[in-house]
Design a protein around this motif. Sequence first.
Motif, PDB file in Angstrom:
ATOM      1  N   HIS A   1      -4.423  -6.873   6.600  1.00 44.69           N
ATOM      2  CA  HIS A   1      -5.689  -6.763   5.872  1.00 44.69           C
ATOM      3  C   HIS A   1      -5.685  -7.574   4.586  1.00 44.69           C
ATOM      4  CE1 HIS A   1      -7.133  -3.724   8.637  1.00 44.69           C
ATOM      5  NE2 HIS A   1      -6.009  -3.032   8.466  1.00 44.69           N
TER       6      HIS A   1
ATOM      7  N   GLU B   1       0.818  -1.214   0.000  1.00 47.28           N
ATOM      8  CA  GLU B   1       0.000   0.000   0.000  1.00 47.28           C
ATOM      9  C   GLU B   1       0.854   1.267   0.000  1.00 47.28           C
ATOM     10  OE1 GLU B   1      -3.673   2.025   2.543  1.00 47.28           O
ATOM     11  OE2 GLU B   1      -2.910   0.032   3.078  1.00 47.28           O
TER      12      GLU B   1
ATOM     13  N   CYS C   1      -4.632  -8.713   0.765  1.00 46.84           N
ATOM     14  CA  CYS C   1      -4.193  -8.095  -0.479  1.00 46.84           C
ATOM     15  C   CYS C   1      -5.395  -7.735  -1.336  1.00 46.84           C
ATOM     16  CB  CYS C   1      -3.240  -9.012  -1.251  1.00 46.84           C
ATOM     17  SG  CYS C   1      -4.041 -10.460  -1.991  1.00 46.84           S
ATOM     18  N   VAL C   2      -5.156  -6.821  -2.256  1.00 47.31           N
ATOM     19  CA  VAL C   2      -6.152  -6.446  -3.251  1.00 47.31           C
ATOM     20  C   VAL C   2      -5.569  -6.764  -4.621  1.00 47.31           C
ATOM     21  CG1 VAL C   2      -7.459  -4.562  -4.277  1.00 47.31           C
ATOM     22  CG2 VAL C   2      -7.121  -4.629  -1.805  1.00 47.31           C
TER      23      VAL C   2
ATOM     24  N   THR D   1     -10.490  -8.827  -3.085  1.00 49.25           N
ATOM     25  CA  THR D   1      -9.823  -8.733  -1.792  1.00 49.25           C
ATOM     26  C   THR D   1      -9.629 -10.128  -1.244  1.00 49.25           C
ATOM     27  OG1 THR D   1     -10.813  -6.575  -1.332  1.00 49.25           O
ATOM     28  CG2 THR D   1      -9.943  -7.796   0.542  1.00 49.25           C
TER      29      THR D   1
ATOM     30  N   LEU E   1     -12.000  -5.747  -8.733  1.00 46.45           N
ATOM     31  CA  LEU E   1     -11.111  -5.739  -7.584  1.00 46.45           C
ATOM     32  C   LEU E   1     -11.440  -6.950  -6.731  1.00 46.45           C
ATOM     33  CD1 LEU E   1     -11.282  -2.017  -6.374  1.00 46.45           C
ATOM     34  CD2 LEU E   1      -9.513  -3.072  -7.773  1.00 46.45           C
TER      35      LEU E   1
ATOM     36  N   ASP F   1      -7.872   4.212  -2.370  1.00 44.78           N
ATOM     37  CA  ASP F   1      -8.850   4.039  -3.451  1.00 44.78           C
ATOM     38  C   ASP F   1      -8.469   4.865  -4.672  1.00 44.78           C
ATOM     39  OD1 ASP F   1     -10.308   2.309  -1.892  1.00 44.78           O
ATOM     40  OD2 ASP F   1     -11.757   3.815  -1.240  1.00 44.78           O
TER      41      ASP F   1
ATOM     42  N   THR G   1      -0.378  -5.657  -1.523  1.00 42.72           N
ATOM     43  CA  THR G   1      -0.551  -6.189  -0.173  1.00 42.72           C
ATOM     44  C   THR G   1      -0.833  -5.062   0.814  1.00 42.72           C
ATOM     45  OG1 THR G   1       1.850  -6.136   0.189  1.00 42.72           O
ATOM     46  CG2 THR G   1       0.899  -8.202  -0.615  1.00 42.72           C
ATOM     47  N   ARG G   2      -1.604  -5.411   1.878  1.00 47.12           N
ATOM     48  CA  ARG G   2      -1.988  -4.423   2.898  1.00 47.12           C
ATOM     49  C   ARG G   2      -1.788  -4.986   4.303  1.00 47.12           C
ATOM     50  NH1 ARG G   2      -7.486  -1.415   1.494  1.00 47.12           N
ATOM     51  NH2 ARG G   2      -6.303   0.328   2.397  1.00 47.12           N
TER      52      ARG G   2
END
Length: 355
Positions: free
Chosen positions: A277, A244, A279-280, A289, A287, A257, A273-274
Amino acid sequence: PGVTLPIVPTSPPDPSSSTDTTGESRTGRPARFDVVGIGNALVDVIAHARDDFLSQHELVKGSMTLIETERAVELYSALTGAVEMSGGSAANTVVGVASFGGTAAYIGKVDDDDLGQVFGHDMRAVGVGFVGGGNAQEIPTGRCIIVVTPDAERTMNTYLGVSSTLSVADLDESVIADGQVRYMEGYLLDRDDAKAAFRRAAEVAHDNGRTVSLTLSDSFCVDRHREDFRGLVHDRVDLLFGNEDELLSLYELESFDDAVAALRAECSLAAITRGSHGCVIITGDELLTVPAVPVDRVVDTTGAGDLFAAGFMHGFTNGADLAECGRLGSVAAAEVISHVGPRPLVELRTLRGDV
């Protein structure tokens, strides 16, 4: 002189496990390798230290800083209980691919010194074909000094050594042409010769109908070379990896976003990756998740992004859907953050489940 070590691939992939778009190029030639990585061939020196060590040595927590020989000696001497192992971002990734049971090769530059020999041996020992580049001109093999603080955050100080002299002349184009995915680490963009090598490798890969992939590597690296990264993502990259913070840095935005929207306009496929949380996964029209795989305790985040990319590409080169690719990436990342060091301690194929 440098050392060029022979390619010793693992067993070829089962053609029945791959889709038509991954195992065979548009030229009709089957791939010898699932992934061909190009990066800085380094030996990792990993040590645990308290936060005051960072303050004492004026280190920026969580950063990757390029250092010269004198600074490398200073930090190395100040650390106690360090563990040394072959590393480098893209090298960690292709080792992860092999650990999943895939086939991989790696192009990186080492010297014909003790660390260079160790690096080559370590890669071949896990079934990764290694191309060590051309003459090293008596520049030592690079090393990365990684300080892990009690919160599991890693602060990296990298002496690139001979790895930074990678150029177009060091590329084995036949190996690049034989990889389903050509994967390169963003750290290489710190050097003009390596930028030229990236562009040439992308050209060879695309000429042979292969997928070109890039990892952003580090937000500080993106800050230094944002224009180059943006150009590559827009013009040459088919599959982008990053976290991110790196994505926000790429587009100089504060909203995740908004950064996702900007990326969708420039890249056909990305996995961002987050942390906890998950990954997206970003495509032109959807999208996805994917949740993170929980771990009992985070010990060391070194290599988390590298191993996520390994799991994702293992799924990608074996015809898995994108959600499964993300899950495999999360499985690999969870394994590597549960212990010290950037490479898995168990065979990832035993953790993957059915692809």
